[in-house]
Scaffold this motif. Structure first.
Motif, PDB file in Angstrom:
ATOM      1  N   VAL A  44     -34.478  51.653 -49.404  1.00  0.00           N
ATOM      2  CA  VAL A  44     -35.852  51.350 -49.819  1.00  0.00           C
ATOM      3  C   VAL A  44     -36.815  51.610 -48.667  1.00  0.00           C
ATOM      4  O   VAL A  44     -37.883  52.211 -48.853  1.00  0.00           O
ATOM      5  CB  VAL A  44     -35.951  49.893 -50.310  1.00  0.00           C
ATOM      6  N   LEU A  45     -36.448  51.184 -47.467  1.00  0.00           N
ATOM      7  CA  LEU A  45     -37.292  51.426 -46.301  1.00  0.00           C
ATOM      8  C   LEU A  45     -37.496  52.922 -46.084  1.00  0.00           C
ATOM      9  O   LEU A  45     -38.623  53.378 -45.840  1.00  0.00           O
ATOM     10  CB  LEU A  45     -36.656  50.797 -45.067  1.00  0.00           C
ATOM     11  N   ALA A  46     -36.425  53.708 -46.184  1.00  0.00           N
ATOM     12  CA  ALA A  46     -36.528  55.157 -45.982  1.00  0.00           C
ATOM     13  C   ALA A  46     -37.464  55.786 -47.008  1.00  0.00           C
ATOM     14  O   ALA A  46     -38.254  56.685 -46.679  1.00  0.00           O
ATOM     15  CB  ALA A  46     -35.144  55.798 -46.055  1.00  0.00           C
ATOM     16  N   ALA A  47     -37.410  55.321 -48.246  1.00  0.00           N
ATOM     17  CA  ALA A  47     -38.290  55.859 -49.289  1.00  0.00           C
ATOM     18  C   ALA A  47     -39.746  55.486 -49.013  1.00  0.00           C
ATOM     19  O   ALA A  47     -40.650  56.298 -49.209  1.00  0.00           O
ATOM     20  CB  ALA A  47     -37.856  55.348 -50.655  1.00  0.00           C
ATOM     21  N   PHE A  48     -39.985  54.245 -48.559  1.00  0.00           N
ATOM     22  CA  PHE A  48     -41.348  53.846 -48.195  1.00  0.00           C
ATOM     23  C   PHE A  48     -41.916  54.767 -47.123  1.00  0.00           C
ATOM     24  O   PHE A  48     -43.106  55.096 -47.131  1.00  0.00           O
ATOM     25  CB  PHE A  48     -41.358  52.407 -47.672  1.00  0.00           C
ATOM     26  N   LEU A  49     -41.056  55.171 -46.183  1.00  0.00           N
ATOM     27  CA  LEU A  49     -41.516  55.970 -45.049  1.00  0.00           C
ATOM     28  C   LEU A  49     -41.631  57.452 -45.366  1.00  0.00           C
ATOM     29  O   LEU A  49     -42.240  58.201 -44.602  1.00  0.00           O
ATOM     30  CB  LEU A  49     -40.569  55.767 -43.859  1.00  0.00           C
ATOM     31  N   ASP A  50     -41.054  57.898 -46.488  1.00  0.00           N
ATOM     32  CA  ASP A  50     -41.084  59.315 -46.858  1.00  0.00           C
ATOM     33  C   ASP A  50     -42.107  59.534 -47.969  1.00  0.00           C
ATOM     34  O   ASP A  50     -41.761  59.727 -49.136  1.00  0.00           O
ATOM     35  CB  ASP A  50     -39.686  59.764 -47.305  1.00  0.00           C
ATOM     36  N   ALA A 279     -44.069  41.216 -55.670  1.00  0.00           N
ATOM     37  CA  ALA A 279     -43.778  42.495 -56.325  1.00  0.00           C
ATOM     38  C   ALA A 279     -42.285  42.771 -56.159  1.00  0.00           C
ATOM     39  O   ALA A 279     -41.816  43.057 -55.063  1.00  0.00           O
ATOM     40  CB  ALA A 279     -44.592  43.626 -55.711  1.00  0.00           C
ATOM     41  N   GLN A 280     -41.541  42.672 -57.245  1.00  0.00           N
ATOM     42  CA  GLN A 280     -40.099  42.865 -57.186  1.00  0.00           C
ATOM     43  C   GLN A 280     -39.719  44.341 -57.063  1.00  0.00           C
ATOM     44  O   GLN A 280     -38.658  44.668 -56.551  1.00  0.00           O
ATOM     45  CB  GLN A 280     -39.442  42.255 -58.419  1.00  0.00           C
ATOM     46  N   PHE A 281     -40.569  45.204 -57.544  1.00  0.00           N
ATOM     47  CA  PHE A 281     -40.335  46.635 -57.348  1.00  0.00           C
ATOM     48  C   PHE A 281     -41.659  47.368 -57.337  1.00  0.00           C
ATOM     49  O   PHE A 281     -42.689  46.847 -57.780  1.00  0.00           O
ATOM     50  CB  PHE A 281     -39.407  47.221 -58.425  1.00  0.00           C
ATOM     51  N   THR A 282     -41.628  48.559 -56.801  1.00  0.00           N
ATOM     52  CA  THR A 282     -42.767  49.460 -56.890  1.00  0.00           C
ATOM     53  C   THR A 282     -42.233  50.850 -57.199  1.00  0.00           C
ATOM     54  O   THR A 282     -41.147  51.215 -56.737  1.00  0.00           O
ATOM     55  CB  THR A 282     -43.596  49.457 -55.594  1.00  0.00           C
ATOM     56  N   GLY A 283     -42.959  51.586 -57.991  1.00  0.00           N
ATOM     57  CA  GLY A 283     -42.467  52.880 -58.450  1.00  0.00           C
ATOM     58  C   GLY A 283     -42.948  54.047 -57.597  1.00  0.00           C
ATOM     59  O   GLY A 283     -44.016  54.000 -56.989  1.00  0.00           O
ATOM     60  N   ARG A 284     -42.143  55.071 -57.564  1.00  0.00           N
ATOM     61  CA  ARG A 284     -42.499  56.324 -56.910  1.00  0.00           C
ATOM     62  C   ARG A 284     -42.115  57.486 -57.832  1.00  0.00           C
ATOM     63  O   ARG A 284     -41.422  57.304 -58.830  1.00  0.00           O
ATOM     64  CB  ARG A 284     -41.784  56.461 -55.557  1.00  0.00           C
ATOM     65  N   ARG A 331     -38.610  44.149 -40.100  1.00  0.00           N
ATOM     66  CA  ARG A 331     -39.572  44.945 -40.871  1.00  0.00           C
ATOM     67  C   ARG A 331     -39.676  44.363 -42.278  1.00  0.00           C
ATOM     68  O   ARG A 331     -38.788  44.529 -43.095  1.00  0.00           O
ATOM     69  CB  ARG A 331     -39.143  46.412 -40.879  1.00  0.00           C
ATOM     70  N   GLN A 332     -40.776  43.714 -42.522  1.00  0.00           N
ATOM     71  CA  GLN A 332     -41.012  43.001 -43.775  1.00  0.00           C
ATOM     72  C   GLN A 332     -41.339  43.997 -44.885  1.00  0.00           C
ATOM     73  O   GLN A 332     -42.293  44.760 -44.781  1.00  0.00           O
ATOM     74  CB  GLN A 332     -42.184  42.032 -43.588  1.00  0.00           C
ATOM     75  N   LEU A 333     -40.542  43.976 -45.956  1.00  0.00           N
ATOM     76  CA  LEU A 333     -40.792  44.862 -47.097  1.00  0.00           C
ATOM     77  C   LEU A 333     -41.567  44.168 -48.206  1.00  0.00           C
ATOM     78  O   LEU A 333     -41.953  44.819 -49.178  1.00  0.00           O
ATOM     79  CB  LEU A 333     -39.465  45.385 -47.661  1.00  0.00           C
ATOM     80  N   GLY A 334     -41.802  42.871 -48.071  1.00  0.00           N
ATOM     81  CA  GLY A 334     -42.445  42.124 -49.141  1.00  0.00           C
ATOM     82  C   GLY A 334     -43.853  42.573 -49.448  1.00  0.00           C
ATOM     83  O   GLY A 334     -44.354  42.355 -50.558  1.00  0.00           O
ATOM     84  N   PHE A 335     -44.529  43.200 -48.478  1.00  0.00           N
ATOM     85  CA  PHE A 335     -45.857  43.758 -48.686  1.00  0.00           C
ATOM     86  C   PHE A 335     -45.817  45.277 -48.789  1.00  0.00           C
ATOM     87  O   PHE A 335     -46.849  45.944 -48.668  1.00  0.00           O
ATOM     88  CB  PHE A 335     -46.791  43.374 -47.531  1.00  0.00           C
ATOM     89  N   GLY A 336     -44.631  45.840 -49.022  1.00  0.00           N
ATOM     90  CA  GLY A 336     -44.505  47.289 -48.947  1.00  0.00           C
ATOM     91  C   GLY A 336     -44.359  47.706 -47.497  1.00  0.00           C
ATOM     92  O   GLY A 336     -44.281  46.881 -46.582  1.00  0.00           O
ATOM     93  N   CYS A 342     -49.474  46.977 -47.938  1.00  0.00           N
ATOM     94  CA  CYS A 342     -50.553  46.227 -48.585  1.00  0.00           C
ATOM     95  C   CYS A 342     -51.745  46.070 -47.653  1.00  0.00           C
ATOM     96  O   CYS A 342     -51.617  45.524 -46.555  1.00  0.00           O
ATOM     97  CB  CYS A 342     -50.040  44.866 -49.032  1.00  0.00           C
ATOM     98  N   LEU A 343     -52.907  46.536 -48.090  1.00  0.00           N
ATOM     99  CA  LEU A 343     -54.111  46.482 -47.266  1.00  0.00           C
ATOM    100  C   LEU A 343     -54.497  45.047 -46.928  1.00  0.00           C
ATOM    101  O   LEU A 343     -55.003  44.758 -45.842  1.00  0.00           O
ATOM    102  CB  LEU A 343     -55.261  47.171 -48.013  1.00  0.00           C
ATOM    103  N   GLY A 344     -54.252  44.134 -47.844  1.00  0.00           N
ATOM    104  CA  GLY A 344     -54.631  42.743 -47.640  1.00  0.00           C
ATOM    105  C   GLY A 344     -53.522  41.876 -47.084  1.00  0.00           C
ATOM    106  O   GLY A 344     -53.587  40.640 -47.208  1.00  0.00           O
ATOM    107  N   ALA A 345     -52.511  42.470 -46.453  1.00  0.00           N
ATOM    108  CA  ALA A 345     -51.373  41.688 -45.954  1.00  0.00           C
ATOM    109  C   ALA A 345     -51.807  40.617 -44.961  1.00  0.00           C
ATOM    110  O   ALA A 345     -51.326  39.477 -45.007  1.00  0.00           O
ATOM    111  CB  ALA A 345     -50.341  42.618 -45.315  1.00  0.00           C
TER     112      ALA A 345
END
Length: 400
Positions: A44-50, A279-284, A331-336, A342-345
């Motif tokens: 999940v982290l790798a996908a967030f970064l790509d 947010a339990q999931f986010t789509g790509r 590395r906290q994934l709870g805010f993406g 998340c802009l408002g983290a």
């Protein structure tokens, strides 16, 4: 085992299913719903970064919740970077700290109002109200519209178990339309009469492209930004605070330690966010073929990043099902993560910290009325709709 994010069982307790997926299907494919899912932390982290492979411009929800809204989250680079720059400084951690006195004022007012009754619905009476007041003040939303906007945000996100899975229900579509009317009227007002608020900033600040070209956001783009900031600012804190309050009630020693030493609360908030990310999931959406765990995810396919599963991955966290207020979450994934963090983290962390500081200073032994808990069935979000608390259980028991 089947993973269906629209199943009521996922709202109740998704973590056993997540555990099975991490061990047996780290790359899961649901052909019926039309998505792949990544379940382990590192994937999940790798996908967030790509961000070049995993795009957001095709939406991040399965039922198209964002359809009709041009949001920052659903904008890919380079346009995403140009647009985010307008807001980044306003949402910096330093700027957010300037809001702490007002956040504390609202927090204490809401909690003190419940003192005489000795009970509070922590969602309806507190965690849903605090972030809406603060977000509305940042945006410049008129006071007389805030209760209505809070109600509409709830209707937009909430699902009923009788709704057709994967289809935006009529009630949510109607709420989206009503929110659009309110926000467009505010945008028009700020275009003619600017004020010191975020909507005015968005209306009157040009987007600057890499080549220096400037343009102003159109109404439909402004609408998306305002709706995104409102809903995200409201939903995240509402769910984080209420879920965290339950976790602390289930770990009384940790709760007592936080009451004695509030300096531990910021780290405890990180742990609450890890345990129950709103947010339990986010789509790509894949821009190319990519191989994961020996299987190729084809280009032009939906991929869900299961944040809730990743945050409980035993490969990253020791005893992930246990609340550890001293845990180094890393590395906290709870805010993406990555460009769509998340802009408002910083604001959400501040609101949650103040909320628990004030709650525990007043009612350190609050008791959860589990019979009154009502969960929400909500898109990719997981949380509580009602959370009744007995604020002074020893006093109330003596009276009885």
């Amino acid at each position: 085992m089947e993973y269906d994010p629209f199943s009521p069982a996922m709202a109740e307790d998704p973590y056993p299913t997540y555990g099975w997926l991490r061990d047996n299907a780290p790359l899961y494919h649901n052909a019926e719903r039309g998505f792949y899912a990544l379940t382990r932390y590192q994937d999940v982290l790798a996908a967030f970064l790509d961000a070049e492979t995993f795009l957001t411009s095709h939406g991040t929800t399965l039922e198209g919740l964002e359809d009709g809204f041009d949001t920052l989250l659903t904008t890919d680079p380079p346009e995403h970077d140009w647009n985010r720059k307008i807001l980044t400084r306003r949402f910096s951690a330093i700027r957010m700290q300037e809001l702490e006195p007002r956040i504390r004022e609202v927090t204490t007012m809401l909690l003190d109002d419940a003192r005489d009754a000795g009970r509070i619905d922590l969602v309806a009476g507190f965690s849903a109200r605090l972030p809406m007041v603060i977000t509305a003040e940042i945006l410049g939303l008129p006071v007389d519209q805030r209760d209505l906007v809070r109600d509409l945000c709830g209707r937009l996100m909430e699902r009923d178990i009788t709704d057709t899975p994967g289809v935006l229900p009529a009630s949510a579509a109607q709420a989206a339309a009503e929110l659009a009317q309110i926000f467009l009227a505010l945008i028009a007002e700020r275009r003619s009469r600017p004020a010191d608020d975020l909507v005015s900033l968005l209306v009157h600040t040009p987007v600057v492209a890499d080549d220096g070209t400037e343009y102003y956001l159109a109404d439909h783009q402004l609408l998306g930004r305002v709706a995104e900031l409102t809903v995200a600012g409201y939903e995240t804190v509402m769910k984080l605070v209420s879920s965290g309050a339950v976790r602390l009630a289930e770990a009384p020693a940790a709760r007592a330690e936080l009451a004695r030493d509030p300096s531990l609360i910021p780290n405890a908030v990180e742990e609450m966010l890890r345990m129950d990310p709103p947010a339990q999931f986010t789509g790509r959406w894949t821009s190319r073929d990519i191989e994961v765990h020996g299987t190729v995810i084809p280009a032009d396919h939906r991929v869900l990043l299961l944040i809730g599963a990743a945050c409980h991955d035993e490969r990253t966290y020791s005893h992930p099902e246990c609340l550890d207020i001293r845990r180094d979450v890393g590395r906290q994934l709870g805010f993406g993560y990555g460009i769509h963090l998340c802009l408002g983290a910083a604001l959400a962390r501040l609101e949650a910290r103040v909320a628990f500081e004030e709650l525990l200073s007043r009612y350190p032994t609050y008791q959860v009325d589990y019979n009154g808990i009502v969960r929400t069935y909500s898109s990719n979000q997981r949380g509580l709709k009602h959370l009744p608390l007995n604020l002074n259980p020893s006093v109330n028991s003596a009276v009885q």
